[in-house]
Motif scaffolding. Structure first.
Motif, mmCIF file in Angstrom:
data_model
loop_
_atom_site.group_PDB
_atom_site.id
_atom_site.type_symbol
_atom_site.label_atom_id
_atom_site.label_comp_id
_atom_site.label_asym_id
_atom_site.label_seq_id
_atom_site.Cartn_x
_atom_site.Cartn_y
_atom_site.Cartn_z
ATOM 1 N N ASN A 34 33.492 55.403 49.294
ATOM 2 C CA ASN A 34 33.729 55.499 47.846
ATOM 3 C C ASN A 34 35.107 56.059 47.529
ATOM 4 O OD1 ASN A 34 31.376 54.298 47.165
ATOM 5 N ND2 ASN A 34 30.215 56.220 47.183
ATOM 6 N N ASN A 35 35.516 57.066 48.295
ATOM 7 C CA ASN A 35 36.880 57.607 48.130
ATOM 8 C C ASN A 35 37.912 56.532 48.414
ATOM 9 O OD1 ASN A 35 36.799 60.186 47.288
ATOM 10 N ND2 ASN A 35 36.593 61.080 49.334
ATOM 11 N N ASN A 36 37.681 55.781 49.526
ATOM 12 C CA ASN A 36 38.647 54.764 49.931
ATOM 13 C C ASN A 36 38.774 53.664 48.886
ATOM 14 O OD1 ASN A 36 38.827 56.257 52.206
ATOM 15 N ND2 ASN A 36 37.584 54.912 53.476
ATOM 16 N N LYS A 37 37.636 53.306 48.289
ATOM 17 C CA LYS A 37 37.662 52.272 47.239
ATOM 18 C C LYS A 37 38.467 52.780 46.052
ATOM 19 C CE LYS A 37 33.560 49.545 48.092
ATOM 20 N NZ LYS A 37 32.140 49.460 47.925
ATOM 21 N N LYS A 38 38.240 54.041 45.708
ATOM 22 C CA LYS A 38 38.894 54.639 44.537
ATOM 23 C C LYS A 38 40.416 54.635 44.707
ATOM 24 C CE LYS A 38 38.516 59.028 42.088
ATOM 25 N NZ LYS A 38 37.889 60.337 42.249
ATOM 26 N N TYR A 39 40.879 54.950 45.927
ATOM 27 C CA TYR A 39 42.329 55.076 46.138
ATOM 28 C C TYR A 39 42.949 53.853 46.808
ATOM 29 C CZ TYR A 39 41.513 59.876 44.767
ATOM 30 O OH TYR A 39 41.148 60.981 44.063
ATOM 31 N N GLY A 40 42.136 52.845 47.131
ATOM 32 C CA GLY A 40 42.666 51.620 47.752
ATOM 33 C C GLY A 40 43.029 51.811 49.209
ATOM 34 N N GLY A 41 42.500 52.834 49.834
ATOM 35 C CA GLY A 41 42.782 53.075 51.264
ATOM 36 C C GLY A 41 42.375 54.501 51.629
ATOM 37 N N ILE A 42 42.706 54.889 52.851
ATOM 38 C CA ILE A 42 42.296 56.219 53.334
ATOM 39 C C ILE A 42 43.330 57.263 52.904
ATOM 40 C CG2 ILE A 42 41.912 57.587 55.437
ATOM 41 C CD1 ILE A 42 41.159 54.767 56.713
ATOM 42 N N VAL A 43 42.853 58.381 52.375
ATOM 43 C CA VAL A 43 43.750 59.503 52.050
ATOM 44 C C VAL A 43 43.479 60.576 53.112
ATOM 45 C CG1 VAL A 43 44.445 61.183 50.287
ATOM 46 C CG2 VAL A 43 43.519 58.943 49.609
ATOM 47 N N PRO A 44 44.407 60.780 54.067
ATOM 48 C CA PRO A 44 44.113 61.661 55.209
ATOM 49 C C PRO A 44 43.620 63.056 54.821
ATOM 50 C CG PRO A 44 46.147 60.467 55.599
ATOM 51 C CD PRO A 44 45.744 60.159 54.185
ATOM 52 N N GLU A 45 44.201 63.654 53.777
ATOM 53 C CA GLU A 45 43.784 65.013 53.407
ATOM 54 C C GLU A 45 42.344 65.028 52.888
ATOM 55 O OE1 GLU A 45 45.286 67.872 54.186
ATOM 56 O OE2 GLU A 45 46.572 66.434 55.214
ATOM 57 N N LEU A 46 41.986 63.978 52.131
ATOM 58 C CA LEU A 46 40.604 63.885 51.635
ATOM 59 C C LEU A 46 39.641 63.646 52.793
ATOM 60 C CD1 LEU A 46 40.459 61.755 48.375
ATOM 61 C CD2 LEU A 46 39.807 64.132 48.717
ATOM 62 N N ALA A 47 40.073 62.787 53.743
ATOM 63 C CA ALA A 47 39.229 62.490 54.908
ATOM 64 C C ALA A 47 38.972 63.784 55.686
ATOM 65 C CB ALA A 47 39.908 61.451 55.795
ATOM 66 N N SER A 48 40.018 64.594 55.885
ATOM 67 C CA SER A 48 39.877 65.849 56.638
ATOM 68 C C SER A 48 38.915 66.794 55.907
ATOM 69 C CB SER A 48 41.225 66.571 56.765
ATOM 70 O OG SER A 48 42.197 65.674 57.179
ATOM 71 N N TYR A 49 39.099 66.901 54.605
ATOM 72 C CA TYR A 49 38.268 67.792 53.799
ATOM 73 C C TYR A 49 36.798 67.391 53.944
ATOM 74 C CZ TYR A 49 36.527 70.154 49.603
ATOM 75 O OH TYR A 49 35.812 70.926 48.734
ATOM 76 N N ASN A 50 36.558 66.073 53.897
ATOM 77 C CA ASN A 50 35.173 65.598 54.018
ATOM 78 C C ASN A 50 34.594 65.820 55.411
ATOM 79 O OD1 ASN A 50 34.010 64.390 51.510
ATOM 80 N ND2 ASN A 50 36.055 63.524 51.505
#
Ligand code: KG4
Ligand code: ZN
Length: 332
Positions: A34-50
């Motif tokens: 869902n995050n990736n869809k929202k931003y159109g790709g992977i956001v490394p800082e968000l991925a780490s946080y999750n």
């Protein structure tokens, strides 16, 4: 032995438990789609946080599914690289801290090696050397597997990974991320075929390298022209990309006389790619080990299994201070 595997090289948080007697016991993953869809790709800082948010509960859940607890673990394996550096640091810190607190060994696993090992059937006698083909989001590589723990780089993409190109081309076609399957579905629905004459990069070159950025630009230019049939473009794109991989694969088989192939990585769920490599293996009389569909994409089981093989053969770095790395290297 019971090994816990932790995979955090990208956006998905993946965990699995491998038992040396019974194989993979339990596995779970938490996707950040869902995050990736929202931003159109992977956001490394968000991925780490999750990863930080999810790892603890995911591990306990994965153990609980088989009525296990942390006390049953004999070792912990985590992905040490390659991948996105901040997500890698989460698995690295978590794996080491948990192993330290339980006083059990910790094994840093190379993500690419794990992709190859999950495709090999562990109890079978393998005829080495093998040609490992890893086709994933971040990587597209040809690796000679001389034996367990011994690898040699033969060639690979000089720019984007195949999966990355699938994702970018799908984005040109306005598909939602992640979108590898989108191209595959589009190309299965062509009603009139015409050749787009997309270039097959490095086709005639004797090296074993690949390049996809020229192909990506040609597709983009074609899509920008008026009255285009998108399904046909998708078909031509997929065809050229797969042909360029199989062409180099054939060259390597001819030149090295290798008789065993291993196919793995997220893009290997693609039916046309699987078919093409199966046909190549048949025509060159080569044994083929394909990762099961379920284990092509990143998963915790491949890390747990690779961790087991490393500890079984006592071939791992016992240094607690080993650091993760973003770029691939072949000191597995
Ligand atoms: O191995 P993986 O899970 O992640 C990396 O280690 O990079 O591979 C993910 C990649 C994504 O780029 C995704 O678009 C691609 O695999 N993919 C596909 C298909 N399904 C997923 N590419 C082509 N055809 C598919 N059906
Ligand atoms: Zn991967």
């Amino acid at each position: 032995m019971i090994i816990l595997g932790i995979e955090t090289s990208c956006d998905d948080t993946c965990v699995a438990v491998y038992d040396s007697k019974n194989g993979i016991l339990s596995e779970s993953f938490c996707s950040q789609i869902n995050n990736n869809k929202k931003y159109g790709g992977i956001v490394p800082e968000l991925a780490s946080y999750n990863h930080v948010l999810k790892l603890c509960s995911l591990i306990l859940l994965t153990l609980k599914k088989k009525k296990l607890s942390l006390k049953n673990l004999d070792a912990i394996a985590y992905t040490k690289g390659p991948g996105l550096i901040s997500p890698l640091f989460i698995g690295n810190a978590f794996g080491k801290a948990l192993a330290y607190s339980l006083n059990i060994p910790v094994i840093g696993v190379n993500h690419l090696e794990a992709h190859l090992l999950i495709a090999l059937k562990i109890k079978k006698k393998i005829h080495f050397p093998c040609l490992g083909i890893i086709v994933s989001g971040g990587h597209t590589l040809f690796i000679k597997m001389i034996n367990y723990h011994k690898y040699m780089f033969l060639g690979g993409t000089l720019d984007d990974g195949a999966g990355e190109v699938f994702d970018k081309v799908s984005r040109f076609m306005k598909a939602e991320y992640p979108s590898g399957l989108f191209i595959e579905n589009m190309s299965e629905n062509i009603n009139e075929f015409y050749c787009c004459n997309f270039p097959i990069p490095l086709y005639k070159s004797s090296c074993y390298n690949l390049s996809f950025s020229g192909l990506k630009t040609s597709v983009k230019n074609k899509l920008n022209k008026k009255h285009q049939n998108i399904n046909n473009i998708a078909y031509n794109f997929q065809n050229v990309l797969i042909k360029s991989i199989s062409n180099k694969c054939k060259k390597i088989l001819i030149n090295t006389k290798i008789k065993t192939l291993i196919l793995s990585g997220g893009v290997c769920v693609n039916k046309q790619l699987r078919r093409e490599i199966i046909n190549t293996a048949m025509s060159y009389n080569v044994s083929l080990y394909k990762a099961p569909l379920k284990y092509c994409m990143d998963n915790g089981s491949m890390i747990a299994l690779a961790g087991y093989i490393k500890i079984r053969d006592n071939f791992y770095d016992k240094d607690m201070f080993i650091q993760p790395y973003a770029k691939y290297n072949f000191h597995f």
